[in-house]
Design a protein around this motif. Structure first.
Motif, PDB file in Angstrom:
ATOM      1  N   SER A  42     -38.134 -58.155   8.079  1.00 49.63           N
ATOM      2  CA  SER A  42     -38.631 -58.472   9.631  1.00 49.63           C
ATOM      3  C   SER A  42     -37.279 -58.093  10.381  1.00 49.63           C
ATOM      4  CB  SER A  42     -39.662 -59.165   9.726  1.00 49.63           C
ATOM      5  OG  SER A  42     -40.335 -59.385  11.130  1.00 49.63           O
ATOM      6  N   TYR A  92     -48.683 -52.654  19.768  1.00 46.68           N
ATOM      7  CA  TYR A  92     -48.307 -53.288  19.325  1.00 46.68           C
ATOM      8  C   TYR A  92     -48.288 -54.799  18.621  1.00 46.68           C
ATOM      9  CZ  TYR A  92     -44.107 -49.733  18.832  1.00 46.68           C
ATOM     10  OH  TYR A  92     -43.209 -48.787  18.098  1.00 46.68           O
ATOM     11  N   THR A  93     -48.437 -54.967  18.416  1.00 47.58           N
ATOM     12  CA  THR A  93     -49.278 -56.337  18.592  1.00 47.58           C
ATOM     13  C   THR A  93     -51.068 -56.026  17.506  1.00 47.58           C
ATOM     14  OG1 THR A  93     -48.194 -57.727  20.120  1.00 47.58           O
ATOM     15  CG2 THR A  93     -50.610 -58.924  18.317  1.00 47.58           C
ATOM     16  N   VAL A  96     -50.579 -54.918  13.638  1.00 49.18           N
ATOM     17  CA  VAL A  96     -50.259 -55.088  12.293  1.00 49.18           C
ATOM     18  C   VAL A  96     -51.376 -55.563  11.989  1.00 49.18           C
ATOM     19  CG1 VAL A  96     -49.273 -57.167  11.601  1.00 49.18           C
ATOM     20  CG2 VAL A  96     -48.287 -56.311  13.481  1.00 49.18           C
ATOM     21  N   GLY A 101     -48.464 -55.502   8.384  1.00 49.36           N
ATOM     22  CA  GLY A 101     -47.454 -55.639   8.557  1.00 49.36           C
ATOM     23  C   GLY A 101     -46.462 -54.679   7.713  1.00 49.36           C
ATOM     24  N   TRP A 104     -46.772 -50.784   9.234  1.00 52.90           N
ATOM     25  CA  TRP A 104     -46.183 -51.119  10.546  1.00 52.90           C
ATOM     26  C   TRP A 104     -44.717 -50.745  11.278  1.00 52.90           C
ATOM     27  CZ3 TRP A 104     -48.378 -48.343  14.441  1.00 52.90           C
ATOM     28  CH2 TRP A 104     -47.380 -47.909  15.453  1.00 52.90           C
ATOM     29  N   THR A 105     -44.320 -51.981  10.127  1.00 52.99           N
ATOM     30  CA  THR A 105     -42.408 -52.328  10.441  1.00 52.99           C
ATOM     31  C   THR A 105     -42.026 -50.546   9.934  1.00 52.99           C
ATOM     32  OG1 THR A 105     -42.735 -54.783   9.521  1.00 52.99           O
ATOM     33  CG2 THR A 105     -40.705 -53.309   9.497  1.00 52.99           C
ATOM     34  N   SER A 148     -45.253 -56.929  16.763  1.00 51.24           N
ATOM     35  CA  SER A 148     -45.195 -56.767  16.143  1.00 51.24           C
ATOM     36  C   SER A 148     -44.783 -57.240  14.877  1.00 51.24           C
ATOM     37  CB  SER A 148     -45.567 -55.397  15.550  1.00 51.24           C
ATOM     38  OG  SER A 148     -43.983 -55.036  15.895  1.00 51.24           O
ATOM     39  N   SER A 149     -43.315 -57.945  14.411  1.00 46.41           N
ATOM     40  CA  SER A 149     -42.456 -58.132  14.303  1.00 46.41           C
ATOM     41  C   SER A 149     -43.389 -59.989  13.995  1.00 46.41           C
ATOM     42  CB  SER A 149     -41.336 -58.633  13.937  1.00 46.41           C
ATOM     43  OG  SER A 149     -40.361 -59.386  13.510  1.00 46.41           O
ATOM     44  N   THR A 151     -45.643 -60.984  15.362  1.00 46.61           N
ATOM     45  CA  THR A 151     -47.378 -61.358  15.216  1.00 46.61           C
ATOM     46  C   THR A 151     -47.035 -60.965  13.506  1.00 46.61           C
ATOM     47  OG1 THR A 151     -48.641 -60.333  16.613  1.00 46.61           O
ATOM     48  CG2 THR A 151     -49.351 -59.875  15.672  1.00 46.61           C
ATOM     49  N   ASN A 152     -46.512 -60.345  12.635  1.00 47.48           N
ATOM     50  CA  ASN A 152     -46.769 -60.843  10.988  1.00 47.48           C
ATOM     51  C   ASN A 152     -46.333 -61.829  10.587  1.00 47.48           C
ATOM     52  OD1 ASN A 152     -47.126 -59.664   8.764  1.00 47.48           O
ATOM     53  ND2 ASN A 152     -44.495 -58.679   8.886  1.00 47.48           N
ATOM     54  N   ASN A 220     -48.055 -56.147   3.008  1.00 46.35           N
ATOM     55  CA  ASN A 220     -49.105 -56.028   3.594  1.00 46.35           C
ATOM     56  C   ASN A 220     -49.877 -57.452   3.658  1.00 46.35           C
ATOM     57  OD1 ASN A 220     -48.696 -53.887   5.990  1.00 46.35           O
ATOM     58  ND2 ASN A 220     -49.191 -52.755   3.391  1.00 46.35           N
TER      59      ASN A 220
END
Length: 460
Positions: A42, A92-93, A96, A101, A104-105, A148-149, A151-152, A220
């Motif tokens: 990540s 982006y949040t 995920v 996760g 989406w990454t 996103s990172s 949140t993941n 994920n």
């Protein structure tokens, strides 16, 4: 909750069906190893995302008189990238939970090819300002990677480890800012200030590499789902907006100064592109490296305490920069500005640690305990992080626009720094008043059996 198992090819990727990081037995036997692996990759993807988001802080150093763009126009270019990066953090949040996760990454990493390849084609004299604006806007997708990172990774770690994990994740990502600036310095110092495309070409294989590693090594989490109720509750909670305001002061300052530092050195102190590039990376590098320290200190001493005194120190450092601007002292200016970067990094770590702690404290005040309180804290903190991150990033836009106006009206950034000094003072007061001010003592006659759970934020 039973031990998690991984099911391959479910919904198109590696899915972990059950996840309970608060269970210490599970965490020691399996969870920590999986969480750390996901954290490593990540950080890699987010690191490249930050580099692309702040790409135009480097590109403007290559834009000499032949480009026909004045300092105000350059500030507006970097402000455009900042704005788009802030806005895309919200979708982006939630992506995920919708796509996973890991999935989406991979996608968000590959999206970085779009602005990088576009800039490779247009970065030359004679290109219209409108075209530069569009391409600068495209780099904003790199800013979304942070949301996103975070949140993941927030979902992978237990509350007691979140300050360290989120600080390391964000700090490793933030280092993408000085790294791209160092790449720019290397190119200017070797090939000269007329070869910006070398910087862009160097990042294309790195972007592909980040996507491949995410595809092969990340997971994920199936239990992570978009919770509309939690999102609405987070939006309606005053603490979400208070923390967003404080995050403007920390992360907004970091990203705004990262974009503007080199341009300020060129415009206010007459540095050449090589001279500016040789100094620009130092502040963002130190601010990025120290961010995990801010998270760790917050884990031990309380995020609110660290944040409070950090804002006081930021105000003092800004005062030194104002003095240096009046006296035209480059040495004092650099010392104060680099101190500001370090303090923004500390504050970034401590404020993000506060978010899960605040909602955990609210759960306890509601009478919850154990896993119920932890689950409530995860729901609300996860839902609020994207919004807080987006609003905080808008602080970077504000800094760029304030600088632009200051240089337009006076040819100096002094007025901008005075504005920032006042803002840090307000942040100090808000942190103290909301999270550290002790409530009045309850009347002595109140029976203990009648006492209601009290909300205390001093340890968040």
């Amino acid at each position: 909750m039973t031990a998690p198992t991984t099911t391959a090819l479910r919904k198109g990727g590696r899915w972990i069906e059950q996840w309970d990081p608060e269970d210490e037995t599970f965490w020691k036997e399996k969870g920590e190893r999986i969480a750390r692996r996901n954290l490593i990759f990540s950080v890699l993807s987010e690191h490249i995302g930050f580099s692309i988001w702040t790409l135009w802080s480097v590109m403007v150093l290559f834009m000499g008189p032949q480009y026909g763009i004045d300092p105000a126009g350059k500030f507006f270019l970097i402000a455009t990238a900042t704005l788009v990066g802030a806005v895309v953090r919200v979708p982006y949040t939630f992506a995920v939970a919708r796509f996973g996760g890991r999935n989406w990454t991979v996608f968000s990493a590959l999206m970085l090819l779009l602005p990088t390849v576009a800039a490779l084609f247009v970065m030359k004299p004679g290109t219209s300002y409108t075209t530069f604006m569009v391409v600068a806007a495209l780099t904003g997708v790199g800013g979304g990677n942070f949301a996103s990172s975070m949140t993941n990774i927030n979902s992978f770690f237990p509350l007691r480890k979140k300050g360290w994990a989120l600080g390391l994740n964000a700090g490793g990502g933030n280092i993408g800012v000085p790294v791209v600036q160092l790449v720019g310095l290397l190119v200017i110092g070797t090939a000269g200030a007329t070869h910006p495309r070398i910087v862009l070409a160097a990042y294309i294989p790195l972007i592909v590499l980040a996507a491949v590693f995410a595809l092969l090594c990340m997971d994920n989490l199936a239990p992570v789902r978009n919770d509309t109720g939690a999102a609405k509750e987070a939006v309606g909670d005053g603490h979400t907006w208070i923390m967003a305001f404080l995050y403007i002061g920390t992360f907004g300052s970091f990203i705004g100064y990262s974009f503007a530092f080199g341009l300020v050195l060129q415009t206010q102190f007459g540095r050449t592109p090589l001279q500016a590039a040789s100094l620009t990376f130092v502040g963002p590098l130190l601010g990025s490296l120290i961010r995990p320290v801010g998270g760790s200190l917050a884990d031990r001493l309380g995020g609110a305490r660290i944040t409070l005194w950090n804002f006081a120190a930021m105000a003092a450092a800004t005062g030194a920069v104002v003095y240096a601007s009046f006296e035209k002292s480059l040495a004092v200016f650099l010392t104060g500005f680099i101190a500001l970067f370090i303090l923004t990094g500390l504050g970034n770590g401590s404020t993000y640690k506060m978010i899960p702690g605040i909602f955990q404290a609210k759960a306890l005040a509601k009478g919850m305990s154990g896993e119920a309180a932890a689950a409530y804290g995860r729901r609300l903190s996860g839902a609020s992080m994207g919004l807080i991150g987006a609003v905080g990033a808008l602080g970077g836009l504000g800094i760029n626009l304030v600088f632009r106006q200051a240089f337009l009206t006076s040819g100096s950034g002094t007025a901008a720094f005075v504005t920032f000094l006042a803002f840090y003072g307000v942040c100090f007061v808000v942190t103290w008043a909301v999270y550290l001010r002790r409530p009045a003592a309850a009347p002595a006659r109140t029976e203990i059996t009648e006492a209601k759970p009290q909300l205390s934020y001093a340890e968040v």
